[in-house]
Design an enzyme around this catalytic site. Structure first.
Site: not given
Ligand code: 5GP
Ligand code: ZN
Length: 114
Positions: A4, A95, A100
């Protein structure tokens, strides 16, 4: 999560300009800014989408919003205005699958979003 990109930025494995850090949350500038101020506020713990939140995450989500408000204020946008956005899954354009909070400020932002 080893693959990630946001976990790597938080861990310092990718040089990212962290603009805010506390025990639960970190923030850094978006690599492709959509406004003069475009910061991403993330939990240190990997959570893929908002669909994966549980009651145990209530505090961290609150911390994310408080960090966004503090950063907006620090940049002088508290009164002018700013936007906070979570995109979730395909139709919203998510994406990166580590949640976030986008903080956008410094220009007039259209509504509705595209
Ligand atoms: P999403 O479309 O998932 O809501 O937003 C992902 C955001 O992450 C995009 O605005 C994109 O520009 C940003 N981003 C993707 N990869 C990186 C990266 O490696 N570093 C930084 N700072 N931002 C990234
Ligand atoms: Zn992650």
């Amino acid at each position: 999560m080893t693959d990630c990109v946001f976990c790597k930025i938080i861990a310092g494995q990718i040089p990212g300009s962290l603009v805010y850090e506390d025990q639960e949350v970190a923030a850094f500038r978006d690599i492709n800014p959509q406004a003069p101020l475009h910061v991403l506020i993330v939990p240190r713990r990997h959570i893929a989408t908002l669909n994966d939140l549980t009651e145990a995450d209530d505090a961290v989500v609150g911390s994310m919003f408080r960090a966004a408000a503090a950063l907006a204020k620090r940049h002088g946008y508290a009164d002018r205005g700013y936007r906070t956005v979570f995109n979730t899954n395909r139709e919203a354009g998510q994406t990166v699958f580590h949640i976030h909070l986008h903080l956008l400020g410094g220009r007039t932002l259209g509504w509705p979003p595209g």
